[in-house]
Structures are given as C-alpha cells and as structure tokens.
Design an enzyme around this catalytic site. Structure first.
Site, PDB file in Angstrom:
ATOM      1  N   HIS A 291       0.830  -1.209   0.000  1.00 11.18           N
ATOM      2  CA  HIS A 291       0.000   0.000   0.000  1.00 11.18           C
ATOM      3  C   HIS A 291       0.863   1.257   0.000  1.00 11.18           C
ATOM      4  CE1 HIS A 291      -4.267  -1.484   1.145  1.00 11.18           C
ATOM      5  NE2 HIS A 291      -3.599  -2.453   0.545  1.00 11.18           N
TER       6      HIS A 291
ATOM      7  N   THR B 193      -2.124 -15.329   0.444  1.00  7.58           N
ATOM      8  CA  THR B 193      -2.134 -16.623   1.130  1.00  7.58           C
ATOM      9  C   THR B 193      -2.146 -16.444   2.643  1.00  7.58           C
ATOM     10  OG1 THR B 193      -1.135 -18.843   1.099  1.00  7.58           O
ATOM     11  CG2 THR B 193       0.380 -16.989   1.283  1.00  7.58           C
TER      12      THR B 193
ATOM     13  N   ASN C  10      -7.505   1.824   3.541  1.00  8.50           N
ATOM     14  CA  ASN C  10      -6.473   1.465   4.518  1.00  8.50           C
ATOM     15  C   ASN C  10      -7.026   1.274   5.928  1.00  8.50           C
ATOM     16  OD1 ASN C  10      -4.251   1.419   2.779  1.00  8.50           O
ATOM     17  ND2 ASN C  10      -3.963   3.634   2.928  1.00  8.50           N
TER      18      ASN C  10
ATOM     19  N   SER D  37       5.006   7.004   3.134  1.00  7.71           N
ATOM     20  CA  SER D  37       3.902   7.960   3.306  1.00  7.71           C
ATOM     21  C   SER D  37       2.686   7.336   3.982  1.00  7.71           C
ATOM     22  CB  SER D  37       3.501   8.574   1.961  1.00  7.71           C
ATOM     23  OG  SER D  37       3.181   7.570   1.006  1.00  7.71           O
TER      24      SER D  37
END
Length: 323
Positions: A65, A189, A90, A75
């Site tokens: 992300h 997974t 998020n 960031s």
C-alpha cells in the site's frame, strides 16, 4: 541510441559485489553507515510479532500500500487528518506498532540514518520469514516522503473488484509485469477479507446470476452464512487461503490452489485463474519453491517503485520532520 539509454536507466549494475539499481538502491545499503541496521530491525520485528503474529500479514500489505501510492516512501505511515492511513481502503491496515518498534530500535544505535521507507521494506521481508516464507535481499536507500493524502490512496490502490485487465494496467503503470502482479497477489495466502469487500459477489450479482457464477457453489453458501445479505459484520475476518486457514496464516503457494478450486475471495483473486492471460502463471506458481523464489524477486522490483532519492530520514515514522 535512445533505446540504449532507456535500457541503461533500468539496468542493474554490479560494482565490487554490490547490486545497485538506477534509482540508487543497493544491497547492504547500511553496511558503512549503520552496519547492524538490518539485524536490529529484524530483532524488533520478531519481538513485536511474537506478541501478535497476525501483524505479519499486515506489514506485508502495508509495504504494498505504501509503494503503490506516492512510491515506496513511507507515506502510509504518517499520522494526521486526511493522510493515507485514514483512507477507507487502509482502514484495516495493521502492524504500525511493528514499524514503530523497529524505528525506535535502529534510532537507538544510529540516529537519523535509516529511513522509515527502508524499515518498512525490511520489515515486510522479515514478516514473510516469520510466516515461514523464504527470505530475500532487500535493497536500501529510500528517502521518506513528506506528502500523504487519503484521496491518493483511494485512487491508486487496486480495489478487490478489479479484473485482470485493470490489474495488469495498474501494475504496468508502476513498471511491474503481469507475472509479477500474479506473484505479488500470492501474498493473499496470509491475508483476510471482510464481508463488505466481497458481498456484492454473493447477492444480486447481475441480471443473470444472483451469485457470481465463478464462485464454487458450496463456498458461496459458506460465505453467505458468514456474511448475511443485510446484516453482515464488517469486523469478521475471512481467510483468503481456504486450504491452510490459520489465525496468522502460512506463507506458501496454497493461495493458487484456492483459485483453481474457484474459492478466490475477491474478484481480483479469482480472475487470475479465470482469465487466460494469467491462468498459466497461476498454475506454474502451484510449485511452492518457484513461488517463494519469484516472490522475493517481485518484492525487490516493487520496492523500487517511485523511490525518492531526495527527502527526509524521519526521526518518527508517524510525522514529517519539522526542520
């Protein structure tokens, strides 16, 4: 000549046994400036994950992300109104305390030397190993960014309803191949999903099918029991690997077997097997040894996305330096 120059920009050069890439990243980056950095970070990560191993998958996801929004610049770690970590996409990110602990540990021996962006990259590798995955050499040399916007996270991170064409395009814009996209998706997974991210596949899917026909019928029934149509709980975690579902996950290639069985939780998962452009890659990654090897290579490639050579070395990963 232009083609030659372009090749130079992306080529890796080896000098005195150290691999350096075009954006200034290199293996063993802190060998001179903070020789014990990776060892200290690893110990801090291990200590934190001993308290809650579920955060290992969170740290791996956090690195992804981070790199897909503003590049790999830490960031996603910044606190504040309207920062990336406040974005809906998020909202379920976990493991920030792992990075905090690693930063504190390395600051204690080498203040102001190791960037938060690098710590996140090292921690993602070390978290994978704690889940019984294979290690890889992580390059260092990233600087920390000063910009973090929730709107950018919402716009740039591929959502769970993406299909293969959209996924290929999203990764290609960051210099990553379709195969690398499938390999990196294998980190699911050890992932979990929440009802609100896949419930549209279960009910009123389209005018022809009430339920997404690409889902195994028995699995769809199971998911409907977990996520009732109008009363589902968004805090419930559903394992993305149905073959070895464990509280923290096991890092291996069973995710791809899940797709073969039509039990991919998200559209973005199941489409990897259903689309002819990526099906062969999915099948090849059923080999766990191949998956583990390629995952490390793909993570190195992702770790070079949008790297900043000008920026800060934050003293606190949650805040931009004020000086």
């Amino acid at each position: 000549m232009l083609q030659f120059r372009c090749l130079l920009l992306v080529a890796l050069v080896t000098f005195s046994g150290v691999v350096v890439d075009a954006v200034g990243l290199r293996d063993d980056y802190y060998r001179s400036s903070c020789k014990d950095a990776e060892k200290v970070i690893k110990k801090a990560v291990q200590d934190e994950l001993a308290k809650n191993l579920k955060h290992a998958a969170g740290v791996i996801r956090m690195h992804f992300h981070d790199c897909f929004v503003e590049g790999c610049d830490g960031s996603v770690l910044l606190d504040g109104t309207g920062t990336e970590k406040t974005a809906d996409v998020n909202a379920k990110l976990a493991g920030y305390e792992v990075i905090d602990a690693a930063k504190a540990a390395v600051e204690a021996i080498c203040p102001g030397v190791v960037s938060c962006a690098d710590i996140l990259a090292y921690a993602a590798r070390d978290s994978t190993v704690e889940l019984n995955g294979t290690s890889w050499a992580v390059q260092g040399g990233r600087k920390d960014g000063t910009v973090s916007r929730a709107s950018r996270a919402e716009a740039e991170l591929p959502p769970p309803e993406f299909e293969v064409s959209e996924l290929i395009d999203s990764f290609a814009r960051r210099g990553l191949s379709a195969r690398q996209m499938v390999v990196l998706s294998g980190s699911h997974t050890v992932g979990v999903g929440h009802c609100d991210k896949f419930v549209a596949r279960l009910y009123n899917f389209n005018s022809t099918h009430f339920t997404d026909p690409s889902i195994d019928p028995a699995y769809a029934t199971e998911l409907k029991q977990i996520c009732p149509q109008h009363t589902f709980n968004t805090s419930i975690e559903v394992f993305m690997d149905v073959i070895t579902p464990r509280s923290a996950g096991e890092f291996e290639s069973n995710y791809y077997k899940t797709l073969q069985q039509h039990k991919g939780l998200f559209t973005s998962d199941q489409s990897l097997f259903d689309d002819s452009r990526t099906r062969a890659t999915v099948k090849s990654l059923l080999n766990n040894r191949r998956f583990q090897k390629e995952f490390g290579t793909a993570m190195r490639a992702m770790g070079a996305v949008g790297v900043k050579t000008l920026g800060q070395i934050r003293t606190n990963c949650r805040a931009v330096n004020k000086y």
